[in-house]
Design a protein around this motif. Structure first.
Motif, PDB file in Angstrom:
ATOM      1  N   UNK A   2       0.826  -1.215   0.000  1.00 64.54           N
ATOM      2  CA  UNK A   2       0.000   0.000   0.000  1.00 64.54           C
ATOM      3  C   UNK A   2       0.855   1.258   0.000  1.00 64.54           C
ATOM      4  N   UNK A   3       1.973   1.235   0.721  1.00 64.27           N
ATOM      5  CA  UNK A   3       2.826   2.432   0.775  1.00 64.27           C
ATOM      6  C   UNK A   3       3.403   2.759  -0.588  1.00 64.27           C
ATOM      7  N   UNK A   4       3.730   1.737  -1.371  1.00 66.34           N
ATOM      8  CA  UNK A   4       4.268   1.983  -2.705  1.00 66.34           C
ATOM      9  C   UNK A   4       3.162   2.418  -3.670  1.00 66.34           C
ATOM     10  N   UNK A   5       1.974   1.829  -3.532  1.00 67.42           N
ATOM     11  CA  UNK A   5       0.880   2.158  -4.442  1.00 67.42           C
ATOM     12  C   UNK A   5       0.447   3.616  -4.280  1.00 67.42           C
ATOM     13  N   UNK A   6       0.475   4.104  -3.054  1.00 68.28           N
ATOM     14  CA  UNK A   6      -0.013   5.459  -2.787  1.00 68.28           C
ATOM     15  C   UNK A   6       1.121   6.397  -2.367  1.00 68.28           C
ATOM     16  N   UNK A   7       2.316   6.105  -2.817  1.00 68.13           N
ATOM     17  CA  UNK A   7       3.488   6.911  -2.461  1.00 68.13           C
ATOM     18  C   UNK A   7       3.345   8.354  -2.907  1.00 68.13           C
ATOM     19  N   UNK A   8       2.821   8.559  -4.093  1.00 64.89           N
ATOM     20  CA  UNK A   8       2.702   9.924  -4.616  1.00 64.89           C
ATOM     21  C   UNK A   8       1.779  10.773  -3.750  1.00 64.89           C
ATOM     22  N   UNK A   9       0.708  10.159  -3.237  1.00 64.66           N
ATOM     23  CA  UNK A   9      -0.217  10.891  -2.376  1.00 64.66           C
ATOM     24  C   UNK A   9       0.479  11.334  -1.093  1.00 64.66           C
ATOM     25  N   UNK A  10       1.291  10.461  -0.525  1.00 67.16           N
ATOM     26  CA  UNK A  10       2.019  10.816   0.691  1.00 67.16           C
ATOM     27  C   UNK A  10       2.965  11.988   0.445  1.00 67.16           C
ATOM     28  N   UNK A  11       3.726  11.919  -0.656  1.00 66.09           N
ATOM     29  CA  UNK A  11       4.680  12.992  -0.970  1.00 66.09           C
ATOM     30  C   UNK A  11       3.973  14.314  -1.256  1.00 66.09           C
ATOM     31  N   UNK A  12       2.741  14.258  -1.753  1.00 71.05           N
ATOM     32  CA  UNK A  12       2.046  15.481  -2.182  1.00 71.05           C
ATOM     33  C   UNK A  12       1.748  16.433  -1.030  1.00 71.05           C
ATOM     34  N   UNK A  13       1.840  15.972   0.202  1.00 77.51           N
ATOM     35  CA  UNK A  13       1.519  16.831   1.342  1.00 77.51           C
ATOM     36  C   UNK A  13       2.751  17.517   1.934  1.00 77.51           C
ATOM     37  N   UNK A  14       3.925  17.282   1.359  1.00 73.57           N
ATOM     38  CA  UNK A  14       5.133  17.947   1.853  1.00 73.57           C
ATOM     39  C   UNK A  14       5.059  19.456   1.604  1.00 73.57           C
ATOM     40  N   UNK A  74       6.393  23.113   0.470  1.00 75.63           N
ATOM     41  CA  UNK A  74       7.213  23.520  -0.679  1.00 75.63           C
ATOM     42  C   UNK A  74       8.680  23.568  -0.269  1.00 75.63           C
ATOM     43  N   UNK A  75       9.525  23.069  -1.150  1.00 73.93           N
ATOM     44  CA  UNK A  75      10.959  23.107  -0.906  1.00 73.93           C
ATOM     45  C   UNK A  75      11.512  21.897  -0.188  1.00 73.93           C
ATOM     46  N   UNK A  76      10.651  21.009   0.269  1.00 76.92           N
ATOM     47  CA  UNK A  76      11.132  19.814   0.958  1.00 76.92           C
ATOM     48  C   UNK A  76      11.704  18.832  -0.068  1.00 76.92           C
ATOM     49  N   UNK A  77      12.915  18.370   0.189  1.00 74.70           N
ATOM     50  CA  UNK A  77      13.576  17.394  -0.678  1.00 74.70           C
ATOM     51  C   UNK A  77      13.160  15.999  -0.198  1.00 74.70           C
ATOM     52  N   UNK A  78      12.198  15.409  -0.888  1.00 72.97           N
ATOM     53  CA  UNK A  78      11.667  14.134  -0.409  1.00 72.97           C
ATOM     54  C   UNK A  78      12.701  13.021  -0.429  1.00 72.97           C
ATOM     55  N   UNK A  79      13.609  13.066  -1.411  1.00 71.34           N
ATOM     56  CA  UNK A  79      14.648  12.028  -1.467  1.00 71.34           C
ATOM     57  C   UNK A  79      15.566  12.124  -0.262  1.00 71.34           C
ATOM     58  N   UNK A  80      15.869  13.356   0.137  1.00 72.27           N
ATOM     59  CA  UNK A  80      16.729  13.546   1.303  1.00 72.27           C
ATOM     60  C   UNK A  80      16.034  13.052   2.572  1.00 72.27           C
ATOM     61  N   UNK A  81      14.729  13.333   2.668  1.00 73.78           N
ATOM     62  CA  UNK A  81      13.965  12.864   3.836  1.00 73.78           C
ATOM     63  C   UNK A  81      13.935  11.351   3.880  1.00 73.78           C
ATOM     64  N   UNK A  82      13.708  10.732   2.725  1.00 73.05           N
ATOM     65  CA  UNK A  82      13.645   9.276   2.664  1.00 73.05           C
ATOM     66  C   UNK A  82      14.987   8.651   3.035  1.00 73.05           C
ATOM     67  N   UNK A  83      16.054   9.265   2.545  1.00 72.10           N
ATOM     68  CA  UNK A  83      17.389   8.739   2.847  1.00 72.10           C
ATOM     69  C   UNK A  83      17.690   8.877   4.345  1.00 72.10           C
ATOM     70  N   UNK A  84      17.299  10.014   4.910  1.00 76.25           N
ATOM     71  CA  UNK A  84      17.538  10.254   6.337  1.00 76.25           C
ATOM     72  C   UNK A  84      16.800   9.253   7.212  1.00 76.25           C
ATOM     73  N   UNK A  85      15.587   8.899   6.781  1.00 76.16           N
ATOM     74  CA  UNK A  85      14.766   7.981   7.566  1.00 76.16           C
ATOM     75  C   UNK A  85      15.008   6.518   7.225  1.00 76.16           C
ATOM     76  N   UNK A  86      15.976   6.289   6.355  1.00 72.91           N
ATOM     77  CA  UNK A  86      16.349   4.906   6.057  1.00 72.91           C
ATOM     78  C   UNK A  86      15.366   4.185   5.178  1.00 72.91           C
ATOM     79  N   UNK A  87      14.714   4.876   4.269  1.00 73.38           N
ATOM     80  CA  UNK A  87      13.717   4.246   3.420  1.00 73.38           C
ATOM     81  C   UNK A  87      14.370   3.214   2.509  1.00 73.38           C
TER      82      UNK A  87
END
Length: 302
Positions: free
Chosen positions: A272-284, A286-299
């Protein structure tokens, strides 16, 4: 009398087990005693443990009355355990019961009583245990807390709503507890998730009678003990193996049913997290680097 002698008592752990009168608690108590270790066995009705008290010496077995909804009794029980054995090494939060009842049919007073027993009882026992494991046991000796949850602490089911709620809360508490324990204290907790076992359960209440209702179907499926796969004696042996592990996982399933149900839900959640990944990212923002957040959290990406 059988059991360990006084010469053996200085070299084995002291267990503190709640809810020993029957079911898994009783099976675990008997297994620990047979292994020669020491036990503080608690039950609301200590007379139910009379036969074991007659078989084992007081150097090995201390039987105490304990209702885990009574915080004063909990404090008194640990005070007695400390006075009798001088330490507590393994605590098993096992006391509990279940009801099979639709949410609409469950009186709020009954739901609250279940939460007081299954959740707050375990919380208060854990708080008392930490003070002994950290401040009374030998330095760095620490201790282990085994919280008996259920497959119902990971997966909700019809007619188990308030039982699920209490067990879900216990699992969340246990995760947070482990993150608060300093490494030098050497105190850790493990969630035990049994599947279906042939033990005693509570009463039932019914709100729905339509054959297509999930709660009615679930009630029919589980009304006979033949549906359960688990052997409480084997579960007790498995729990002792967990207690001997140097690095036990956060959660341990008991039973093929528990293993497969947990695995299935975990995989579904991940999917489910992969299927709806775009929806989760859409609430960040402005200016948030989602890749950096994911890397920091060990995704971990597929």
């Amino acid at each position: 009398m059988s059991g360990a002698t006084s010469d053996d008592m200085g070299c084995c752990r002291v267990w503190f087990i709640t809810g020993c009168s029957q079911g898994l608690g009783r099976a675990l108590l008997e297994e620990v005693l047979a292994s020669g270790e020491r036990v503080v066995a608690t039950a609301r009705n200590p007379q139910s443990l009379h036969s074991l008290a007659m078989r084992y010496p007081k150097l090995q077995l201390l039987v105490l009355a304990l209702d885990v909804t009574d915080r004063t009794q909990i404090s008194d029980a640990f005070r007695s355990a400390k006075a009798h054995f001088g330490q507590v090494d393994v605590v098993v939060n096992n006391a509990g019961y279940g009801i099979q009842s639709e949410i609409e049919a469950t009186p709020e007073s009954e739901a609250r009583r279940m939460m007081e027993t299954l959740y707050w009882g375990a919380v208060h026992v854990t708080q008392e245990a930490v003070s002994i494991m950290r401040d009374v046991n030998h330095p760095h000796q620490g201790g282990l807390i085994l919280n008996i949850s259920s497959i119902g602490g990971y997966i909700g089911n019809a007619t188990r709503g308030f039982y699920n709620s209490a067990k879900f809360a216990l699992e969340g508490f246990t995760e947070a507890f482990n993150k608060e324990m300093l490494p030098e204290w050497n105190i850790r907790a493990v969630i035990i998730q049994p599947g279906g076992f042939n033990t005693e359960w509570g009463g039932s209440s019914m709100a729905y009678n339509k054959p297509h209702a999930l709660s009615v179907q679930f009630r029919q499926m589980t009304k006979g003990k033949s549906v359960f796969n688990g052997d409480p004696c084997k579960a007790a042996q498995a729990i002792m193996q967990v207690a001997d592990m140097r690095e036990a996982p956060l959660r341990v399933q008991l039973g093929t049913d528990a293993l497969m149900l947990v695995r299935s839900k975990a995989l579904q959640t991940l999917e489910d997290t992969y299927r709806h990944e775009a929806l989760a990212h859409s609430t960040n923002a402005d200016g948030v680097d989602r890749e950096a957040v994911m890397a920091k959290l060990g995704a971990v990406r597929a």
